[in-house]
Design a protein around this motif. Sequence first.
Motif, PDB file in Angstrom:
ATOM      1  N   TYR A 122       0.833  -1.199   0.000  1.00  0.00           N
ATOM      2  CA  TYR A 122       0.000   0.000   0.000  1.00  0.00           C
ATOM      3  C   TYR A 122       0.873   1.257   0.000  1.00  0.00           C
ATOM      4  CZ  TYR A 122      -3.262   3.541   1.752  1.00  0.00           C
ATOM      5  OH  TYR A 122      -4.005   4.677   1.901  1.00  0.00           O
ATOM      6  N   ALA A 123       1.921   1.246   0.802  1.00  0.00           N
ATOM      7  CA  ALA A 123       2.827   2.406   0.836  1.00  0.00           C
ATOM      8  C   ALA A 123       3.550   2.578  -0.498  1.00  0.00           C
ATOM      9  CB  ALA A 123       3.829   2.241   1.974  1.00  0.00           C
ATOM     10  N   TRP A 124       3.946   1.472  -1.106  1.00  0.00           N
ATOM     11  CA  TRP A 124       4.617   1.501  -2.402  1.00  0.00           C
ATOM     12  C   TRP A 124       3.665   1.964  -3.495  1.00  0.00           C
ATOM     13  CZ3 TRP A 124       8.570   1.709  -5.509  1.00  0.00           C
ATOM     14  CH2 TRP A 124       8.540   1.114  -6.781  1.00  0.00           C
ATOM     15  N   GLY A 125       2.477   1.371  -3.544  1.00  0.00           N
ATOM     16  CA  GLY A 125       1.433   1.766  -4.475  1.00  0.00           C
ATOM     17  C   GLY A 125       1.596   1.168  -5.862  1.00  0.00           C
ATOM     18  N   HIS A 126       0.461   0.926  -6.503  1.00  0.00           N
ATOM     19  CA  HIS A 126       0.468   0.407  -7.872  1.00  0.00           C
ATOM     20  C   HIS A 126       0.467   1.514  -8.909  1.00  0.00           C
ATOM     21  CE1 HIS A 126      -1.618  -3.510  -6.285  1.00  0.00           C
ATOM     22  NE2 HIS A 126      -0.345  -3.415  -5.923  1.00  0.00           N
ATOM     23  N   TYR A 127       0.248   2.744  -8.427  1.00  0.00           N
ATOM     24  CA  TYR A 127       0.204   3.884  -9.340  1.00  0.00           C
ATOM     25  C   TYR A 127       1.308   4.860  -8.972  1.00  0.00           C
ATOM     26  CZ  TYR A 127      -4.458   1.938 -10.051  1.00  0.00           C
ATOM     27  OH  TYR A 127      -5.497   1.086 -10.307  1.00  0.00           O
ATOM     28  N   PRO A 128       1.840   5.595  -9.949  1.00  0.00           N
ATOM     29  CA  PRO A 128       2.923   6.550  -9.660  1.00  0.00           C
ATOM     30  C   PRO A 128       2.428   7.669  -8.751  1.00  0.00           C
ATOM     31  CG  PRO A 128       2.084   6.842 -11.896  1.00  0.00           C
ATOM     32  CD  PRO A 128       1.467   5.594 -11.374  1.00  0.00           C
ATOM     33  N   ARG A 129       3.300   8.137  -7.841  1.00  0.00           N
ATOM     34  CA  ARG A 129       2.914   9.158  -6.872  1.00  0.00           C
ATOM     35  C   ARG A 129       3.426  10.546  -7.229  1.00  0.00           C
ATOM     36  NH1 ARG A 129      -1.197   7.533  -4.669  1.00  0.00           N
ATOM     37  NH2 ARG A 129      -0.904   9.056  -2.989  1.00  0.00           N
ATOM     38  N   LYS A 130       4.389  10.601  -8.132  1.00  0.00           N
ATOM     39  CA  LYS A 130       4.943  11.908  -8.486  1.00  0.00           C
ATOM     40  C   LYS A 130       3.928  12.715  -9.274  1.00  0.00           C
ATOM     41  CE  LYS A 130       9.863  10.776  -8.429  1.00  0.00           C
ATOM     42  NZ  LYS A 130      11.120  10.754  -9.196  1.00  0.00           N
ATOM     43  N   ARG A 131       3.910  14.007  -8.990  1.00  0.00           N
ATOM     44  CA  ARG A 131       3.000  14.908  -9.685  1.00  0.00           C
ATOM     45  C   ARG A 131       3.326  14.938 -11.177  1.00  0.00           C
ATOM     46  NH1 ARG A 131      -0.111  18.938  -7.666  1.00  0.00           N
ATOM     47  NH2 ARG A 131       0.958  18.753  -5.644  1.00  0.00           N
ATOM     48  N   GLY A 132       2.324  14.776 -12.011  1.00  0.00           N
ATOM     49  CA  GLY A 132       2.512  14.834 -13.452  1.00  0.00           C
ATOM     50  C   GLY A 132       2.834  13.495 -14.093  1.00  0.00           C
ATOM     51  N   ALA A 133       3.136  12.450 -13.276  1.00  0.00           N
ATOM     52  CA  ALA A 133       3.464  11.140 -13.843  1.00  0.00           C
ATOM     53  C   ALA A 133       2.199  10.471 -14.364  1.00  0.00           C
ATOM     54  CB  ALA A 133       4.127  10.260 -12.791  1.00  0.00           C
ATOM     55  N   GLN A 134       2.303   9.825 -15.504  1.00  0.00           N
ATOM     56  CA  GLN A 134       1.173   9.180 -16.145  1.00  0.00           C
ATOM     57  C   GLN A 134       1.282   7.660 -16.028  1.00  0.00           C
ATOM     58  OE1 GLN A 134      -1.498  10.773 -17.557  1.00  0.00           O
ATOM     59  NE2 GLN A 134      -0.576  12.678 -16.785  1.00  0.00           N
ATOM     60  N   THR A 135       0.165   7.028 -15.668  1.00  0.00           N
ATOM     61  CA  THR A 135       0.123   5.575 -15.595  1.00  0.00           C
ATOM     62  C   THR A 135       0.340   4.971 -16.981  1.00  0.00           C
ATOM     63  OG1 THR A 135      -1.446   5.722 -13.770  1.00  0.00           O
ATOM     64  CG2 THR A 135      -1.264   3.605 -14.867  1.00  0.00           C
ATOM     65  N   PHE A 136       1.128   3.904 -17.036  1.00  0.00           N
ATOM     66  CA  PHE A 136       1.458   3.183 -18.271  1.00  0.00           C
ATOM     67  C   PHE A 136       2.362   3.982 -19.212  1.00  0.00           C
ATOM     68  CE2 PHE A 136      -2.616   1.159 -17.072  1.00  0.00           C
ATOM     69  CZ  PHE A 136      -2.185  -0.153 -16.993  1.00  0.00           C
ATOM     70  N   SER A 137       2.966   5.085 -18.707  1.00  0.00           N
ATOM     71  CA  SER A 137       3.888   5.840 -19.556  1.00  0.00           C
ATOM     72  C   SER A 137       5.255   5.171 -19.641  1.00  0.00           C
ATOM     73  CB  SER A 137       4.057   7.266 -19.025  1.00  0.00           C
ATOM     74  OG  SER A 137       4.572   7.255 -17.700  1.00  0.00           O
ATOM     75  N   GLY A 138       5.503   4.197 -18.811  1.00  0.00           N
ATOM     76  CA  GLY A 138       6.755   3.454 -18.804  1.00  0.00           C
ATOM     77  C   GLY A 138       6.643   2.308 -17.823  1.00  0.00           C
ATOM     78  N   TRP A 139       7.696   1.470 -17.774  1.00  0.00           N
ATOM     79  CA  TRP A 139       7.590   0.305 -16.896  1.00  0.00           C
ATOM     80  C   TRP A 139       7.535   0.701 -15.424  1.00  0.00           C
ATOM     81  CZ3 TRP A 139      11.234  -0.889 -13.189  1.00  0.00           C
ATOM     82  CH2 TRP A 139      12.480  -0.250 -13.300  1.00  0.00           C
ATOM     83  N   ARG A 140       8.113   1.841 -15.073  1.00  0.00           N
ATOM     84  CA  ARG A 140       8.084   2.279 -13.678  1.00  0.00           C
ATOM     85  C   ARG A 140       6.703   2.753 -13.249  1.00  0.00           C
ATOM     86  NH1 ARG A 140      13.744   5.674 -12.780  1.00  0.00           N
ATOM     87  NH2 ARG A 140      15.161   3.939 -13.232  1.00  0.00           N
ATOM     88  N   THR A 141       5.896   3.166 -14.199  1.00  0.00           N
ATOM     89  CA  THR A 141       4.550   3.646 -13.871  1.00  0.00           C
ATOM     90  C   THR A 141       3.479   2.622 -14.233  1.00  0.00           C
ATOM     91  OG1 THR A 141       4.357   4.742 -16.022  1.00  0.00           O
ATOM     92  CG2 THR A 141       5.270   6.038 -14.202  1.00  0.00           C
TER      93      THR A 141
END
Length: 545
Positions: A122-141
Amino acid sequence: MSAGVLVTLEPYRWLVVVASVLVSLLVLALVSGNESRTSGVRSRLLHGVPWGTALTVGFVASVYLFVQGGLAHPKQPLVIPFRSWSYYYPLGMVTAAFSHGSWSHLVGNLVGTVAYASIAEYAWGHYPRKRGAQTFSGWRTNPYARILAVPVVSIVVGLFTALFALGPVVGFSGVVFAYAGFAIVQRPVLATLAILGSQVLSLTFSAVTNPQSVASPTPRVVTPWWADIAIQGHAIGILAGILLAIALARSRDDWPEPRRVWFALVAFATFQGLWAMYLPADGGRYVLFRWAGVSVVFLLATVVVIAATRREDVAVPSLGSVHKTYALAFVVVLLASLSGSAVFYNVAPIDQQPGPDRTVEVRDYSVGYAEDIPEGYINAVSVPVIDYSPQVNTSGVIVTSPDRYIWRTAVGPARLENRGRVSVLVGGLSWRERVVVNRTGWTLAGNEEVYNVYLRPEGEDRTLGFSSAPATADPTIAGRNISIRPTDEQFEFVVSRRGETVGTAAVPANGTSVTAGGLTFRRDESRIFAIENETRVQIARRNGD
């Protein structure tokens, strides 16, 4: 509730537990109106489910079921070949962290995984937390990649705890402690609640899988609970988790409240026995250094609080930037020191250590029984820098395998004496075989004991593995002393007078008598009587099979 109702519900006991839990949770949800909380979980986890934790639980359970043979033998998994014996035995190093010693051991660690890994995920999260980051924009997101990060990290940390554990450990607890350390720093309040929640989960699971049990007072040999804890493996696990959590907090500039971290760490260390520092001693004894363990827990909590607090939030400036760096360095050095101490054990020449004189062979294994011989695993260790070479003796059923660098006292003498018969499992990835060990003997009047230990691999005849020294009964009859000594097959009487043997005879079968040295010996089930004219004295009582 009447006894008749309880009997009627007997086939449905587990269902009653499950239904009770579900009804309770449903009512709680209706009363509390948890829509906002659910949406919060869904904003961090895909569909609100900790999928990475679920994959990790499935992987660990699969090792128990399919690698250790738990599917066919749920309560008798194969354990010995899957311990972290040596760097020269890669199979043990790879499997140790994901194998378990028993069904209860597995359940305990899986409950801990569900409790703490879920919070960490839960703390790690399945979605990116940085402002402006887009889900599925890369393997990290990518949520699916972030889900897979959880089991991947579990495997990496598991291998780390196995490679640098002190001694031949087995179990996922090092990884569970890593998740707990991560959760304590990232979500200290949730981690504190998980300490109690894991107890509730464990009790509920036990009520489902073992709804009812019957207990009766029986004599048994119990090892102190703290002597069964891999304290060093737990320590390097929680330290690794703490460092990973601090790294994540630094990357996000999201730091916890220090008082919550302090309390969560102290509470977890107390409940989980991180204070139980001990060392093995001769004769199967252990020395617990309670004072040192408790002191270390509070000192560690102090250092972690400093290392895991934002510099600007430190009330005392002198505990700011410089001391935070020192605290972080201390945690790193402590982890490196504890991990490095295990290297000397894992490179020790265990394959050169002698075992019992009499053994039975099962492929590359030797199983035997001995008393007061050098402990091959511990005594093989040498630390040249400090000239440390431990000398510890051991007794019991001993399993060795030079090919696998295995040397283990599998069953202690007190447990064998108490039970009379035990089984030892040996094997490998695709095979397992049982060796049955029997201890039979006689306790003579005066409490001296004489006994034989027999070893029998599956499908073979038994072999004499050990014979004790003869024992002499306290009573003297007609000026004669009576002793019993073991032979290759059974036992025999030795009658002596003024230090000279005046007769010998084999111990008779039940209901029969023999004569030796002018005395008659009659066996009545488990008792033996010596008879001379009208004098009849019990001299021995049977033990074991």
